[in-house]
Enzyme design. Structure first.
Site, PDB file in Angstrom:
ATOM      1  N   ASP A   1       0.845  -1.203   0.000  1.00  0.00           N
ATOM      2  CA  ASP A   1       0.000   0.000   0.000  1.00  0.00           C
ATOM      3  C   ASP A   1       0.879   1.253   0.000  1.00  0.00           C
ATOM      4  O   ASP A   1       0.371   2.370  -0.077  1.00  0.00           O
ATOM      5  CB  ASP A   1      -1.020  -0.013   1.144  1.00  0.00           C
ATOM      6  CG  ASP A   1      -0.382  -0.048   2.517  1.00  0.00           C
ATOM      7  OD1 ASP A   1       0.849  -0.195   2.613  1.00  0.00           O
ATOM      8  OD2 ASP A   1      -1.128   0.076   3.518  1.00  0.00           O
ATOM      9  N   SER A   2       2.212   1.043   0.036  1.00  0.00           N
ATOM     10  CA  SER A   2       3.155   2.150  -0.202  1.00  0.00           C
ATOM     11  C   SER A   2       2.902   2.759  -1.580  1.00  0.00           C
ATOM     12  O   SER A   2       3.423   3.834  -1.876  1.00  0.00           O
ATOM     13  CB  SER A   2       4.599   1.639  -0.114  1.00  0.00           C
ATOM     14  OG  SER A   2       4.759   0.470  -0.891  1.00  0.00           O
TER      15      SER A   2
ATOM     16  N   ASP B   1      -1.098  -6.114  -0.217  1.00  0.00           N
ATOM     17  CA  ASP B   1      -1.404  -5.462   1.059  1.00  0.00           C
ATOM     18  C   ASP B   1      -2.902  -5.233   1.199  1.00  0.00           C
ATOM     19  O   ASP B   1      -3.563  -4.818   0.235  1.00  0.00           O
ATOM     20  CB  ASP B   1      -0.711  -4.088   1.105  1.00  0.00           C
ATOM     21  CG  ASP B   1       0.449  -4.057   2.070  1.00  0.00           C
ATOM     22  OD1 ASP B   1       0.526  -4.924   2.968  1.00  0.00           O
ATOM     23  OD2 ASP B   1       1.299  -3.158   1.920  1.00  0.00           O
TER      24      ASP B   1
ATOM     25  N   LYS C   1      -1.234  -9.354   2.960  1.00  0.00           N
ATOM     26  CA  LYS C   1      -0.494  -8.887   4.134  1.00  0.00           C
ATOM     27  C   LYS C   1      -1.355  -7.895   4.895  1.00  0.00           C
ATOM     28  O   LYS C   1      -2.027  -7.066   4.281  1.00  0.00           O
ATOM     29  CB  LYS C   1       0.823  -8.229   3.724  1.00  0.00           C
ATOM     30  CG  LYS C   1       1.597  -7.641   4.914  1.00  0.00           C
ATOM     31  CD  LYS C   1       3.014  -7.268   4.549  1.00  0.00           C
ATOM     32  CE  LYS C   1       3.183  -5.946   3.874  1.00  0.00           C
ATOM     33  NZ  LYS C   1       2.674  -4.781   4.638  1.00  0.00           N
TER      34      LYS C   1
ATOM     35  N   GLU D   1      -1.427  -5.363   8.673  1.00  0.00           N
ATOM     36  CA  GLU D   1      -0.610  -4.789   9.743  1.00  0.00           C
ATOM     37  C   GLU D   1      -1.262  -5.022  11.103  1.00  0.00           C
ATOM     38  O   GLU D   1      -2.452  -4.765  11.275  1.00  0.00           O
ATOM     39  CB  GLU D   1      -0.447  -3.278   9.510  1.00  0.00           C
ATOM     40  CG  GLU D   1       0.312  -2.960   8.233  1.00  0.00           C
ATOM     41  CD  GLU D   1       0.484  -1.459   8.000  1.00  0.00           C
ATOM     42  OE1 GLU D   1       0.160  -0.650   8.897  1.00  0.00           O
ATOM     43  OE2 GLU D   1       0.958  -1.115   6.904  1.00  0.00           O
TER      44      GLU D   1
ATOM     45  N   GLU E   1       9.147  -4.267  10.598  1.00  0.00           N
ATOM     46  CA  GLU E   1       9.562  -2.964  10.050  1.00  0.00           C
ATOM     47  C   GLU E   1      10.125  -2.067  11.147  1.00  0.00           C
ATOM     48  O   GLU E   1       9.477  -1.859  12.189  1.00  0.00           O
ATOM     49  CB  GLU E   1       8.378  -2.280   9.344  1.00  0.00           C
ATOM     50  CG  GLU E   1       8.769  -0.907   8.793  1.00  0.00           C
ATOM     51  CD  GLU E   1       7.849  -0.349   7.718  1.00  0.00           C
ATOM     52  OE1 GLU E   1       6.915  -1.047   7.287  1.00  0.00           O
ATOM     53  OE2 GLU E   1       8.083   0.809   7.309  1.00  0.00           O
TER      54      GLU E   1
HETATM   55  O1  KIV Z   1       3.537  -1.100   1.690  1.00  0.00           O
HETATM   56  C1  KIV Z   1       4.696  -1.544   1.664  1.00  0.00           C
HETATM   57  O2  KIV Z   1       5.450  -1.344   0.707  1.00  0.00           O
HETATM   58  C2  KIV Z   1       5.139  -2.321   2.816  1.00  0.00           C
HETATM   59  C3  KIV Z   1       6.570  -2.750   2.873  1.00  0.00           C
HETATM   60  C4  KIV Z   1       7.526  -1.694   2.735  1.00  0.00           C
HETATM   61  C5  KIV Z   1       6.844  -3.706   3.956  1.00  0.00           C
HETATM   62  O3  KIV Z   1       4.354  -2.633   3.647  1.00  0.00           O
END
Ligand code: KIV
Length: 275
Positions: A44-45, A83, A113, A115, A182
């Protein structure tokens, strides 16, 4: 060789490091896959590096599905993890399973993934039981930036370190097949990696993790808004892109591009009939 949940587990057992990178589009995913990367994260980056937001909070399920589908199209061997965006799983176990299912069905990823540690275990368990493999993410969890008071290293006090260890054990017990650590101090991350049977994937957490992940625009020097301490530039693609753009612009302005070999022909007698 197709990477799966079990090949990744075997890499940990053999002591072979796992290499993961983020990707958000077809062409980049294809290049990464051809390079032999083990796992691709549609992070989600993308909110920051693709959409220009200041954090990941505004990323939607529609954004994640759109980019995950593109990455999956470009990937043959790497294990694709998507994510779960902010508020797609925190609200209820039902929402978590339903949205994880959408990422897999519509985005064609092989895992999701999310959090959070202990508090998110009911979601991790339910998603795993629905046959969707889960990567957990603890330590600095960017979706909690407002609660954490900024992007800071986590687990530095004894109490915080104990909580991180508990979270790591809890997500493993809930069924996660890997966990991202992280911005966790290196010695603590190494200790957690030894305690768990599932692989740890570190970002800003030192070399004692079972694998590493970086945002690809960070490691290729394509993102210049800020550079976290843990980022290394493996190639200066940002500068290469700028020189390419400038060379194109100069040739267009000078009239030297396009040249003969870039153009399509038509018979002169056809053109003459048009006058
Ligand atoms: O969103 C992302 O890119 C991440 C990673 C940097 C672990 O969660």
């Amino acid at each position: 060789m197709k990477h799966t949940v079990s090949t990744v587990q075997k890499q940990k057992e053999r002591g072979e490091k796992i290499a993961m990178l983020t990707a958000y589009d077809y062409s980049t995913a294809k290049l990464m896959d051809e390079s032999g990367i083990d796992m691709i994260l549609v992070g989600d980056s993308l909110g920051m590096v693709m959409l220009g937001y200041e954090d990941t909070i505004s990323v939607t399920m529609a954004d994640m599905i759109h980019h995950t589908a593109a990455v999956s199209q470009g990937t043959k061997d790497a294990l694709v993890v998507a994510d779960m965006p902010f508020m797609s799983y925190q609200t209820s176990v039902y929402d978590a399973v339903s949205n994880a299912g959408r990422l897999m069905k519509e985005g064609r990823c092989q895992a999701v993934k999310l959090e959070g540690g202990k508090a998110l275990c009911p979601q991790i368990k339910a998603i795993t039981e629905a046959s969707i493999p889960v990567v957990a993410h603890i330590g600095l969890t960017p979706q909690s930036v407002n609660a954490l008071g900024g992007f800071k290293v986590q687990g530095k006090s004894e109490e915080a370190a104990r909580k991180l260890i508990e979270d790591a054990k809890a997500v493993e017990a809930a069924g996660a097949f890997a966990v991202v650590l992280e911005c966790v101090p290196a010695k603590l991350a190494a200790m957690i990696s030894e305690m768990l049977t599932i692989p740890t994937i570190g970002i800003g957490s030192g070399g004692g993790c079972d694998g590493q992940v970086l945002v690809y625009q960070d490691m290729l020097a394509m993102f210049s808004d800020f550079k976290p301490k843990f980022v290394k530039h493996f190639a200066d693609v940002g500068s290469m892109m700028k020189s390419g753009f400038q060379a194109y612009m100069e040739e267009v302005k000078a009239g030297s591009f396009p040249a003969e070999e870039h153009t399509f022909r038509i018979d002169d007698d056809v053109i003459e009939k048009l006058y």
